[in-house]
Scaffold this motif. Sequence first.
Motif, short mmCIF file in Angstrom:
data_model
loop_
_atom_site.label_atom_id
_atom_site.label_comp_id
_atom_site.label_asym_id
_atom_site.label_seq_id
_atom_site.Cartn_x
_atom_site.Cartn_y
_atom_site.Cartn_z
N LYS A 35 2.05 29.79 -0.87
CA LYS A 35 2.80 29.10 -1.92
C LYS A 35 3.02 30.06 -3.08
N LEU A 36 4.25 30.30 -3.46
CA LEU A 36 4.52 31.26 -4.53
C LEU A 36 5.57 30.74 -5.49
N ILE A 37 5.34 30.98 -6.77
CA ILE A 37 6.38 30.70 -7.75
C ILE A 37 6.56 31.95 -8.60
N ASN A 38 7.65 32.02 -9.32
CA ASN A 38 7.91 33.14 -10.23
C ASN A 38 7.80 34.50 -9.54
N CYS A 236 2.74 41.82 -11.91
CA CYS A 236 1.86 40.79 -12.43
C CYS A 236 1.71 40.91 -13.95
N HIS A 237 1.53 42.13 -14.40
CA HIS A 237 1.38 42.37 -15.84
C HIS A 237 2.78 42.38 -16.44
N ILE A 238 3.37 41.20 -16.44
CA ILE A 238 4.78 41.08 -16.82
C ILE A 238 4.97 41.57 -18.26
N THR A 239 5.96 42.43 -18.43
CA THR A 239 6.12 43.11 -19.70
C THR A 239 7.51 42.86 -20.24
N CYS A 264 1.64 32.93 -10.34
CA CYS A 264 2.45 32.95 -9.11
C CYS A 264 1.94 31.97 -8.05
N HIS A 265 0.63 31.82 -8.00
CA HIS A 265 0.06 31.05 -6.88
C HIS A 265 -0.11 29.57 -7.19
#
Lengths: 534, 383
Positions: A35-38, A236-239, A264-265
Motif C-alpha cells: 500500500k503506497l501513497i505520495n 523520503c527526505h522531501i525537500t 508513504c505507507h
Amino acid sequence: MKKLIYLVLIVFSFQATLFASPDQEASLENQHKLKLINYVKKADRLNQKVVDHGKFAVLQQEFKRPQDVTLACLSCHTERHTEIMANNHWTWQRTEKLNGRGEVSVGKKNILNNFCIGTSSNRESCTRCHIGYGWKDESFDFTEKENIDCLVCHDLSGVYKKESGMAGYPVEGINLNVVAQSVGSPKRANCGVCHFWGGGGNNVKHGDLEEAMNNGTKKLDVHMGTDGEDMSCIECHITENHNITGKLYALSSENKNRISCEQCHTTEPHSDALLNKHGLRIACQTCHIPYYAKANSTKMWWDWTSAGRLDEHGEPLHEADADGNHNYLSIKGTFVWDQNIKPSYFWFNGLADHFLITDSITEIPIQMNTLNGAYSDKGANCKTTGCSKIWPVKVHRGKQPYDAINNRLVQVKTFSKVKGEGAYWMDFDWNAAIKAGMEYVGLPYSGEYGFVETEMYWPLNHQVSPASQSLRCIDCHTRSEEGRLASLTDFYLPGRDYNAWIDNIGIILIILSFIGVVVHGALRIILRKNCLHD
Amino acid sequence: MKIYIYQIFERFWHWMQVLLISALAITGLEIHGFFELFGYRNAVSIHDISAWAFLILIIFAIFWHFTTGEWRQYKPSLKLVKEQINYYITGIFSGAEHPTNKLVYNKFNPLQRLIYLGLKILVIPVMGLSGLAYMYLNYPNQGFQLGSLDSAALIHTAGAYFLIVFVIAHVYLTTTGHKPLSAIKAMITGWEEVDEKGARAMVANEMEVALKITKARLKADGNKSELLDTALAETEARLGVKKEEKFRDVVANSGAGYFRIDPNGIYEEVNNAWACLYKFKSPEDVVGKHYSLSRNKEEFEELEITFNKVLKGETIPHGEVTRICQDGSIGHHTVTMTPVVKNNQIVGVEGFILDTTARLLAEKELLENKIRLEQLLNDRDRK
Ligand code: HEM
C-alpha cells in the motif's frame, strides 16, 4: 450424533481457514499489494532530462575559485542562498526546546558527542562536512553567499571532493567546469559523503547509514537497493526550498520537521489489523529493522582513556582488528566495532534532551541525548505529538575526558596542522588539549581531568529489511532472555510476562487435580468388590 | 431404562463448549508463553475467534435457559451437599447408593449445581470480561484505558487455571454415573441409562416444571383438564417417553392431581388423577366435601395455616405432605397451592399434587438395607 459430527467439522474447518489466512496474505502483500501513497514507483516514472547544465555559457567560464561556481549558480537561481542560509546544514545550529529545559541553541557547532567530542576549536577539520567554504574559525561570515558550497550536494559527476583539514574547500585541481555542468538533484552519494562518513570513517556513527548503501541490495536496504526501487535520500527526505525534512536526535530535540514511514505507507500498511494496531505503540522501524550495520561494522565503543600510546619513534600507532577495522589509534584510543547488530529498544516520543557542555554530571554513564518516553506516556504527548513508541536504537558507549573538579564534560582541541597549539592529535597532552578547547568556547577548566563513561542514542531509520525478514511475534512475545524486548520492562507484554505466584499455584492445582483423579479412580477400581449392588 | 435428559440444544451447547474451551485453553497457554504449537499469530487468531464464538454461545445459552425454564436446574441449594461430598470421599468406594440419585431432585446433584453455577457466574463472566478488556483496552491511546495490561491478563490467566482444573475434575466425575460411560453417552445421544426408581422421580420433577409453565401460559379461568393434558404431553416429549413403551405407564401413573377449593374449604373440583391418588372411585365422591377429610389432626392444622395464607394471596410451592387415602392407607406427595383470582378477588385455592410415595418408600427401603448391613457387619466383627 451425525449432526454433531458435522457441526464439529464445520467449526474446525472454519477456524482452519481463518487462521491460515494471515500468512497467505502476508506473502501476497510482499508480491503485489504494497500500500503506497505520495509515491510514484520507479517503473511508472517518466525519465526525461529537463535541463542540461552543460549548455549554459556561465558554467563554461574558467573558474578560479570554487566561490565563482557558487556565484554562477546564483546568477540563475537567484535568492536560493537565503534558503540555504536558513538551513542548519549551513548554520550547524538550531534553536529548539530541550525536553523540559526551555529553548537552547544547539547543533554541530556547539554540541558534545561521544565520538570526536566536539567541533569547536577543531573547525578546520570538521567543516570538511560543512556546505561552505572557509569556516576555519569564528571569523567565518555566515552571511556571505559566495561561501555556500552548492557542489557537494549537487555534483553528479562524482569528481567533486572536499579536502581534509581545509575548512570545506575542495581538493586542488578538480575540474570545476565538469562538476558544475553535471549538477542535478542530490543522489545517495552526495548525502552519503558526509552522512555515511560521520565520526571519521564509514558507518562509524549511525550504524544504519554507510557507503555500501550507495550500491546495495534490497536485502541491505529495501528502499535504496539497486535491485529494487533504488530510491535516493530525498525521495523520503522531501525537500522544498532547501528545507530538508528529517531529524536525527543526536542533535535535534523537538518533534517537528520529521519524516515518517507513514507518509508513504499510511498508518494501516498491513492487511492484518492486529499488526496495524501494534503501530499505535511500536514504531515501524522496530520490526522492520531487525539488524543494523548489515554490510560493514559500526563503532559501538570508543574509549579515549587509552589514547596517546606512541611507538618507539614517538609516532602514533594504528592497530586493526581481524575485520580490518582499527581497534586502536593513538590519536583516539580504543574501539569496539560490531556488525549485524540487534538494536536496543527504547520508548521514544520524539522529544530528546541533550547533555550540554554547561551541565553538571549527575549520573554515570552520562546520557548525551536522553530519548524521552515511557510506556505510561500516552497522555499529554498523545494529543500533540503522538504516544511514546518502542523504537530501535543504536547505543554508542564510550569514555571521554571531563573536568574532574568542575564535574562537567569538556571540549577538547584535537586538530591542528602544527605542533605546539595544544591539539591532542599533535601533542598528545590532555591538559593542554582541554585547556585549548575550553578556552575556545570561553568556559573555565580546573586543570584536573578524568575520563567518564557516556552513552549516546541513535534511533534507527535506515537499512529497512524486506518484509520477509522483519521481526516475528515471538521475537518479542517470548519468555526467552534473548527476546527483543527482554529489558523493556515497564509494561505487561503477553507471552513474555507472567506472575510467578499465579503460574505456580495454577500449575500445582492442575497437578493436584490430576493426582486426585488418578488416586480416586484407582481406589474405585480396587475397591469395586465391595460394591453391594450391580 | 433409558430416558431422554439432554435436548439437542443442550448437547450442542455442551460439545461446543468442550471444543471452544479446549481451543481457548491451548491457544491461551501458547500465548502465555508455555509452548509453541500453532505459531503465535495463529494462536492469537484462534483464541480471538473462539472467544467470540464462546461469547455468542453464552448469549444463546442464557436465552435458551430462560425461555425453557431450564435455569431452574442451576438454582443452588445446600440441601444434601454434605452428603454428596461424603459420597465422593467415602461412599463411592463401598458402592453406596448415590445420595442424590441423579434424577430425584434434578438433572444435577446439589454439588454439581453449586459448581456449575459458580462456573457460570464467576469464571465465564470473569474470563469474558477480562478477555474483552485484554482485547479492547490494550493499546491505550485514548478514552477509557488500562494503565497496563497486567491486571486484565493476570485475572484472565488465573481464571484459565481454574477452568482447566474444573475441566479435569468434571471429566472425571462424569464417570461416576450409573455406569462409567453412561453420563458421557447421555451427553452424546441425549438418552441416559437410569433405573426405574430414578425414572419415576424424574417424571415427577419434569411434570412439576411442565405444569408451572403451562399454567403460566393459560388464563386463570382456562380449562384445567386441558392444562394437565398439555403438561403431560410436554413431559412425555421432554423425556422422550414415546420411544420407551415401558415408560409410558410411569408418566401416566404419575399424572399430577389437580384440585380447587372454595374459601370455605369445600372441594369444588378435582381431576381423575387426584381421585386416583386418594383412592376415591371418581371425582364426584369428593366434590362438596371439606378438605379435612384427607389429613390426620396435626397435618390438618398445618394445611389450614397454609390454606389461609394462600387465601390471602400467597403462593406456596411444593411442600412435602402425608395424605390419608379413602381406604385409610397413607401416601406422600408434594403440593403447590395458588389463589384463584376472579375480578380481582380471591375466590378460592387451587393446586397440583405430585405423588412421591414411591420415592419415599425407596428411601425407607434403603435405610432399612443400611441398618441391616451394619448389623451384619457388626455381627461379623463380633465373631
Ligand atoms: C470469552 C472468553 C475469552 C476472551 C474474550 C478471551 C480473550 C483473550 C485475549 C484478548 C487474550 C490476549 C491474547 C489475544 O489477543 O488473543 C487472551 C489471552 C489468554 N487467554 Fe483468553 N479469552 C477468553 C477465554 C479464555 C479461556 C476460556 C481460557 C482458558 C481456559 C483463556 C486463556 C487465556 C490465556 C492463558 C491467555 C494468555 C494470558 C497471558 O499470558 O497474558 N481465555 N484471552
